[in-house]
Design an enzyme around this catalytic site. Sequence first.
Site, mmCIF file in Angstrom:
data_model
loop_
_atom_site.group_PDB
_atom_site.id
_atom_site.type_symbol
_atom_site.label_atom_id
_atom_site.label_comp_id
_atom_site.label_asym_id
_atom_site.label_seq_id
_atom_site.Cartn_x
_atom_site.Cartn_y
_atom_site.Cartn_z
ATOM 1 N N GLU A 1 0.781 -1.168 0.055
ATOM 2 C CA GLU A 1 -0.028 0.197 0.141
ATOM 3 C C GLU A 1 0.785 1.186 -0.252
ATOM 4 O OE1 GLU A 1 -3.994 0.231 1.641
ATOM 5 O OE2 GLU A 1 -2.961 0.979 3.478
ATOM 6 N N GLU B 1 -14.252 -5.736 3.383
ATOM 7 C CA GLU B 1 -13.501 -5.411 4.563
ATOM 8 C C GLU B 1 -14.603 -5.828 5.777
ATOM 9 O OE1 GLU B 1 -10.540 -2.417 5.040
ATOM 10 O OE2 GLU B 1 -11.794 -1.825 6.540
ATOM 11 N N ASN C 1 -9.922 -6.932 8.531
ATOM 12 C CA ASN C 1 -9.190 -5.804 8.927
ATOM 13 C C ASN C 1 -8.881 -5.596 10.531
ATOM 14 O OD1 ASN C 1 -8.066 -3.298 9.263
ATOM 15 N ND2 ASN C 1 -9.496 -2.032 8.328
#
Length: 272
Positions: A55, A166, A187
């Site tokens: 990321e 998520e 998450n």
Amino acid sequence: MNILDQIIATKYKEVAERKELYPVKLLEKSLYFESPCISLERYLLRPDKSGIIAEIKRKSPSRGDINPYVSVERTSIGYMQAGASALSILTDGPYFGGRNEDLTTARKYNYCPILRKDFTVDEYQIVEAKSIGADAILLIAAALEPARLKELATFARSFNLEVLLEVRDKEELDAALSDDINVVGVNNRNLKDFVTDVNISFEMVQHIPAGITKISESGISNPQTLLNLREAGYNGFLIGESFMYNSRPEHAAANFIKEYKQLLEKKEGQLV
């Protein structure tokens, strides 16, 4: 309001403004709009890759600035050369310092799946994601009503964009899971207070149906944790801050992936 509520409230205002500035018909003229999508799910399952979605994130609401002046071109290329399976590009501006141009830059220099990491609340953002070169979008169960999330997932699939769902707990998973979900991400960070606990992934893996591609997100800083998560049943891992706190995130990723592969080879050697 908690942090997530604040972000979502801001996002609705932002989307309304962007609809005025950049109408859908303008987005549809983008160079990338008719381009075929690259499968995030398929790349996560490739044996020659690490399973890591690397990321690019400049800042966060809980940590403040992380790497505000990062070179998206250099870092994204370096991530993929290091062995990442895919890229995650944060495009939220107010809370994470991202912008759509970051994803377009990554798209220009990389042939790989790119996840648009943002807080999707409206169909407009899905059209926008396609127009800037994304291959997959994120839908957060904690931010959307289940019925609304399923509508957005179906809409995304109509553009051949893959959907990363998520979740944080079994209730969110059971309510939001549908045939339009390609990957389920657990998450480890609670978006309401941003407290992180990797044990959430170990607890949740048993509740995700067999056959669904699954990833663990956030709070992963040790290659041994990656090995443990893979043994638990995860196919992939989203890692951002562990790399981004380094002045050269791509170097941190290369070292991390090298150490992870050494651990994996050692483990496989012991099993022979």
